[in-house]
Scaffold this active site. Structure first.
Site, PDB file in Angstrom:
ATOM      1  N   ILE A 201     -21.357 -65.959 -24.909  1.00 54.83           N
ATOM      2  CA  ILE A 201     -20.390 -66.893 -24.325  1.00 54.83           C
ATOM      3  C   ILE A 201     -19.023 -66.606 -24.966  1.00 54.83           C
ATOM      4  O   ILE A 201     -18.939 -66.545 -26.194  1.00 54.83           O
ATOM      5  CB  ILE A 201     -20.776 -68.361 -24.613  1.00 54.83           C
TER       6      ILE A 201
ATOM      7  N   VAL B 261     -14.774 -62.572 -22.371  1.00 58.01           N
ATOM      8  CA  VAL B 261     -14.155 -62.280 -23.672  1.00 58.01           C
ATOM      9  C   VAL B 261     -15.207 -61.784 -24.662  1.00 58.01           C
ATOM     10  O   VAL B 261     -15.290 -60.596 -24.961  1.00 58.01           O
ATOM     11  CB  VAL B 261     -13.426 -63.524 -24.220  1.00 58.01           C
ATOM     12  N   CYS B 262     -16.014 -62.675 -25.145  1.00 60.32           N
ATOM     13  CA  CYS B 262     -16.956 -62.337 -26.217  1.00 60.32           C
ATOM     14  C   CYS B 262     -17.948 -61.252 -25.814  1.00 60.32           C
ATOM     15  O   CYS B 262     -18.293 -60.399 -26.628  1.00 60.32           O
ATOM     16  CB  CYS B 262     -17.702 -63.596 -26.658  1.00 60.32           C
ATOM     17  N   VAL B 263     -18.405 -61.287 -24.570  1.00 58.01           N
ATOM     18  CA  VAL B 263     -19.365 -60.288 -24.096  1.00 58.01           C
ATOM     19  C   VAL B 263     -18.661 -58.995 -23.689  1.00 58.01           C
ATOM     20  O   VAL B 263     -19.040 -57.899 -24.117  1.00 58.01           O
ATOM     21  CB  VAL B 263     -20.187 -60.838 -22.920  1.00 58.01           C
TER      22      VAL B 263
END
Length: 232
Positions: free
Chosen positions: A135, A139-141
């Site tokens: 999540i 962004v994070c992935v």
């Protein structure tokens, strides 16, 4: 009817065909002996941002990926971003599944790959295939997936164990990752590709799927009931 030729449209079509042909040629399946699972920022605060999927199904799928990692005895790395702030801690049910796995609480890096401790933990797995979820998707992935791909890893993103603000953002993120050579998969496909063959553990796989897919459990219950009635 008059048909006009559009060079730009034709070029896009040709490039798409070439892309699909290249992907098919380079198809490399997940391998349990060379795969590790990375959980990126599945945090209780960030969980509230996810609006592109049903929250109950989303949480179920995250935990399903965790159970899949345990079932196949895969190496796991967990990481969070500023968990002492509004992002919050990692989902407790997920963290509890891996009490001995590397856990990197990043102090501020948005892209987990910018944290030397995280990269070191990934390298320590000794695996070259990374199964990633997290999540938020865009962004994070996306950031860590593209960074890992650039570092020479094969990257497989679990789309239904990753979430973001809305479907438009999700779809744009998927397109960006696909363009960067990332393989997009759902949880069920990841588990099946790792297993390769039902005979590796028929009962174990059925239990794994049934514990997270209600319709699959109904299928198995119906089958077992029919078998039992024939025996009697």
């Amino acid at each position: 009817m008059r048909v006009t030729f559009n060079f730009a449209t034709a070029l896009v079509g040709l490039l798409s065909i070439a892309s699909y042909a290249s992907a098919a040629k380079d198809y490399n399946r997940l391998n349990i002996s060379d795969a590790a699972v990375l959980f990126i920022d599945h945090q209780v605060g960030l969980f509230n941002l996810v609006q592109d999927t049903n929250p109950d199904s989303f949480k179920n799928t995250i935990l399903a990926v965790g159970d899949t990692a345990k079932f196949f005895d895969l190496k796991v790395v967990l990481t969070t971003s500023r968990e002492d702030g509004p992002n919050g801690p990692m989902l407790p049910e997920l963290k509890a599944k891996f009490p001995n796995a590397p856990y990197v609480a990043r102090p501020g890096q948005i892209n987990a790959w910018d944290d030397p401790e995280f990269v070191k933990a990934v390298e320590a797995t000794g695996k070259k295939q990374l199964i990633i979820s997290g999540i938020v998707t865009d962004v994070c992935v996306t950031f860590v997936s593209l960074s890992a791909k650039a570092a020479g890893y094969e990257v497989f993103v679990v789309t239904d164990a990753s979430g973001t603000f809305n479907e438009a953002i999700r779809d744009a993120s998927w397109s960006r990752m696909e363009a960067g050579g990332i393989q997009l998969m759902n949880w069920f496909a990841v588990a099946c590709e790792l297993a390769r063959d039902w005979r590796m553990d028929l009962e174990g796989l059925a239990a794994l799927f049934g514990s997270h897919i209600p319709t699959y459990k109904a299928l198995m219950d119906g089958y077992n009931g029919a078998v039992a009635s024939v025996k009697h």
